[in-house]
Design a protein around this motif. Structure first.
Motif, mmCIF file in Angstrom:
data_model
loop_
_atom_site.group_PDB
_atom_site.id
_atom_site.type_symbol
_atom_site.label_atom_id
_atom_site.label_comp_id
_atom_site.label_asym_id
_atom_site.label_seq_id
_atom_site.Cartn_x
_atom_site.Cartn_y
_atom_site.Cartn_z
ATOM 1 N N GLU A 50 5.784 31.329 -33.940
ATOM 2 C CA GLU A 50 6.678 31.472 -32.619
ATOM 3 C C GLU A 50 8.042 31.112 -32.823
ATOM 4 O OE1 GLU A 50 5.148 33.095 -30.559
ATOM 5 O OE2 GLU A 50 2.980 32.384 -30.689
ATOM 6 N N ASP A 98 7.084 25.886 -34.227
ATOM 7 C CA ASP A 98 6.203 26.313 -33.410
ATOM 8 C C ASP A 98 5.251 27.497 -33.657
ATOM 9 O OD1 ASP A 98 6.724 24.668 -30.897
ATOM 10 O OD2 ASP A 98 8.609 25.581 -31.258
ATOM 11 N N TYR A 99 3.815 27.161 -33.744
ATOM 12 C CA TYR A 99 2.926 28.211 -34.172
ATOM 13 C C TYR A 99 1.532 28.133 -33.258
ATOM 14 C CZ TYR A 99 5.692 26.527 -38.232
ATOM 15 O OH TYR A 99 6.856 25.908 -38.996
ATOM 16 N N SER A 100 1.141 29.310 -33.404
ATOM 17 C CA SER A 100 0.027 29.587 -32.526
ATOM 18 C C SER A 100 -1.326 30.564 -33.319
ATOM 19 C CB SER A 100 0.276 30.613 -31.242
ATOM 20 O OG SER A 100 0.779 31.705 -31.884
ATOM 21 N N ASN A 122 -8.067 29.674 -28.320
ATOM 22 C CA ASN A 122 -6.437 29.843 -28.534
ATOM 23 C C ASN A 122 -5.786 28.223 -28.814
ATOM 24 O OD1 ASN A 122 -5.754 32.594 -27.806
ATOM 25 N ND2 ASN A 122 -7.055 32.096 -26.250
ATOM 26 N N SER A 146 -1.987 26.075 -30.317
ATOM 27 C CA SER A 146 -0.768 26.024 -30.640
ATOM 28 C C SER A 146 -0.495 24.703 -31.160
ATOM 29 C CB SER A 146 0.132 26.318 -29.310
ATOM 30 O OG SER A 146 0.030 25.331 -28.344
ATOM 31 N N THR A 174 3.153 22.130 -32.720
ATOM 32 C CA THR A 174 4.453 21.979 -32.962
ATOM 33 C C THR A 174 4.742 21.109 -33.981
ATOM 34 O OG1 THR A 174 5.256 22.661 -30.869
ATOM 35 C CG2 THR A 174 6.909 21.165 -32.284
ATOM 36 N N ALA A 207 -4.253 26.575 -36.136
ATOM 37 C CA ALA A 207 -2.877 26.405 -36.210
ATOM 38 C C ALA A 207 -2.115 25.331 -37.326
ATOM 39 C CB ALA A 207 -2.155 26.345 -34.874
#
Length: 686
Positions: free
Chosen positions: A52, A56-58, A73, A75, A77, A137
């Motif tokens: 992202e 930051d990743y998802s 789902n 996410s 950081t 993630a």
């Protein structure tokens, strides 16, 4: 990192697919990649990772197999050092319980909350948080952090340490797509290392989990995966061979002096007797056997010698062998695995090239459907040919699954019986246990199938999770002495239909609660490494409020049913279908809790199981001339079945193993001290 902590239904694939995604920490570059997951049926799901922003990743994963559906789902950081400072995951576990996990770190204090646990701890040095239910993630960040460490190790949160070993490097190509990939062994997340391929950004690229599930990057082929799998499996084998070199001891003559011997055939305890093992056989049993110079000697005074245990419901992987032998399980009936995988495992275990039990193979078959599992066929003719194939390839029985057309059962049973195979399995959907037995079933897998004869009948679709929820909701209210139940039990007894209850596994599914240790594993939880013990917490099914009381009542009814079967002389064989080794001990404890006499329980777990697979002339009891498959226990399981955990020595054929040494290698705190072997020096396996 695909973790293999628990072989039960929930953890087996939740851990397997939860790590299929990872992060890309290249600053400023938006990136998205997809991994595909395959079962023997074909494509089972996918996972997508997206960067992202710089930190930051998802990740997203959706996968289905059998009647399980997993959706997550996530996410995360990272800080400038690549360590998680915030993590969040939402979704649904394979059996329906909610996944809702958070982690944060602020002012040097880490906090986390999940269905497994809630906690906080001061953090004064870099420590990497490992999520409880998933790591879609965080995986690549974890791998990259390990690679960046001079020692290739990391301290973990909530606890433990991990390490990485670089094993291999390959360049692969498919349809113009190229990738350089690396085989790593990740240790500290399970009993044994996890072997998988990663790309040059630390993202999971490919992995073969014994043929049960396979992962490969989108844009590459299953042929690419085949090449990588062979290298991966050779490295896994090399690791386990090294463990065998260190932990297996061969002998010419091994004298066990003065132990109390459990004679499972007579149901008696033979007190203070010597047993001489010679080159893999039980040579002599006598009150006093003279010690000779070339003998290795074990003092068995105050201990109990039993035949090696049998697990009659396993789904083996190569690394299961260490846990099985440590638990005194010297023989396992595999109830359905990928053919190539189980053939390799059988060869490696049976020749003691790696540590593991004797293997007996059941062939697994289902009819292709949305809910089918394993080897799936589409027509009756194909199913009949598959029976022949199993017979031609040395399988001892066939196991039918839930999607099989009920009209197929009789012709399949006739073909199997004509080929010398037994027939067992789940009761197919829209069929009753009574109908299956009359059509030719010789054995029924899982205690729930007895209840479903009445709760599901021919109308409920037990391919779905109804085969679990109906039990939880209604089994506890059933009258186990009703005329209808008595008729079914009499049918099983008259036809000598064996039941493989796996009671502990079903109880662990029904009574698990969020943030609590599963009651089925309370006796071992403090002995397990942190990552393993954490996975034995939390609910599997979405059961809340007053419904939980009904589920617990139903879980107790499963134990009561085992006693009903026993009292009516229905043959019972113990199996696990869950966490290797440990679950068998618990299964036998539950039989004792049901009120079955100890000698009969131990016979079920030895000679009765051996007889069922046609090996009773070789194994299953301590008799002169039989294979030297024995276990030495601190205590007396004929008085307290829990003493089975206190095994100090295991002998399988012409090798012996000190249980404490095996457990320490696996990160498990031993349950007793190892046996002391004196006399002629023990030699290693190779």
């Amino acid at each position: 990192m695909i973790r293999k902590i628990n072989k039960g239904w929930l953890c087996l694939l939740l851990m397997l697919v939860s790590s299929s995604w990872s992060v890309n920490v290249l600053a400023g570059k938006i990136d998205s990649v997809t991994n595909l997951l395959y079962t023997e049926k074909g494509l089972a799901g996918k996972a997508v990772f997206t960067q992202e922003s710089e930190f930051d990743y998802s990740g997203f994963i959706e996968v289905g197999w059998n009647n399980r559906r997993l959706k997550i789902n996530e996410s995360v950081t990272l800080d400038k050092n690549g360590m998680p400072i915030r993590f969040q995951a939402q979704g649904q576990s394979p059996f329906g319980s909610a996944i809702n996990e958070t982690f944060s770190i602020k002012n040097h204090r880490a906090k986390w909350e999940s269905a497994k646990d809630v906690g906080s701890i001061a953090v004064n040095e870099p420590r990497f948080y490992i999520p409880a239910d998933s790591s879609i993630a965080t995986d690549a960040a974890f791998v990259r952090a390990l690679l960046s460490s001079p020692s290739k190790t990391l301290a973990l949160l909530p606890s433990g340490h991990a390490s990485l070993t670089i094993l291999n490097e390959q360049e692969i190509e498919h349809d113009g797509n190229k990738a350089r990939v690396y085989l790593y062994a990740l240790s500290g997340l399970d009993f044994t290392p996890d072997f998988a391929w990663y790309d040059d950004k630390g993202r999971l690229f490919a992995q073969n989990m014994g043929g049960f599930m396979r992962v490969i990057r989108q844009g590459f082929s299953l042929e690419n995966l085949k090449v990588l799998s062979e290298i991966q499996q050779n490295e896994e084998k090399s690791y386990l061979e090294n463990m065998a070199d260190k932990l297996s001891h061969s002998y010419s003559q091994l004298l066990i002096q003065g132990s109390n011997i459990v004679d499972v055939e007579s149901g008696k305890l033979i007190e203070q007797t010597d047993v001489l093992l010679e080159e893999g056989k039980i040579k002599k049993i006598a009150k006093h056997i003279p010690q000779e110079n070339n003998m290795q000697v074990v003092d068995g005074s105050g201990k109990t010698l039993l035949p090696g245990l049998w697990d009659m419901h396993g789904h083996l992987s190569k690394d299961d062998g260490l846990l099985d032998i440590a638990a005194g399980v010297t023989s396992v009936r595999d109830m359905g695995s990928n053919h190539d995988s189980i053939m390799e495992i059988e060869a490696l275990f049976n020749t003691n090239q790696i540590i593991g039990p004797h293997v007996y193979r059941a062939g697994f078959m289902d009819q292709k459907s949305e809910y089918s599992a394993g080897l799936s066929v589409e027509t009756l003719e194909e199913a009949l040919n598959t029976v022949d194939w199993f017979a031609d390839n040395g399988y001892i029985q066939i196991k039918l699954y839930s999607s099989i057309d009920p009209t197929w059962v009789k012709p399949l049973a006739e073909r199997a019986h004509n080929r010398g195979l037994r027939v067992s399995g789940h009761i197919p959907a829209f069929m009753t246990a009574e109908q299956a037995v009359k059509a030719g079933y010789d054995e029924i897998q899982h205690i729930n199938m007895i209840f479903l004869n009445f709760l599901a009948g021919t109308h409920a679709d037990t391919r779905q999770q109804l085969r679990f929820s109906l039990i939880g909701e209604k089994a506890g209210a059933m009258d186990l002495n009703s005329p209808e139940m008595k008729d079914l039990i009499k049918l099983l007894a008259d036809k000598r239909v064996t039941v493989d209850p796996t009671v502990s596994t079903f109880r662990s599914l029904l009574i698990a609660e969020d943030r609590q240790t599963n009651p089925e594993y309370l006796a071992i939880i403090d002995h397990l490494p942190p990552a393993a013990s954490r996975q034995l917490k939390g609910a599997a099914m979405n059961v809340k409020g007053t419904a939980l009381a009904e589920y617990k009542k139903s879980a107790d009814a499963l134990i009561d049913m085992v006693k009903v079967l026993y009292d009516n002389q229905v043959p019972i064989v113990p199996g696990t279908d869950n966490l290797t080794g440990f679950t068998l001990h618990r299964e036998l404890e539950l039989y004792e809790q049901a009120g079955i006499p100890a000698f009969d329980i131990l016979a079920m777990a030895s000679i009765n199981s051996a007889n069922l697979v046609g090996a009773g002339h070789l194994s299953g009891s301590i008799k002169e001339g039989k294979n030297a498959d024995v276990i030495l226990v601190e205590g007396d399981p004929t008085k307290n079945m829990s003493d089975l955990r206190k095994i100090s020595l295991v002998v399988k054929g012409n090798h012996f193993y000190k249980t404490a040494d095996l457990y320490r290698t696996l990160g498990v705190k031993p349950f007793t001290q190892p046996a002391i072997v004196t006399g002629a020096k023990a030699t290693q396996l190779h």
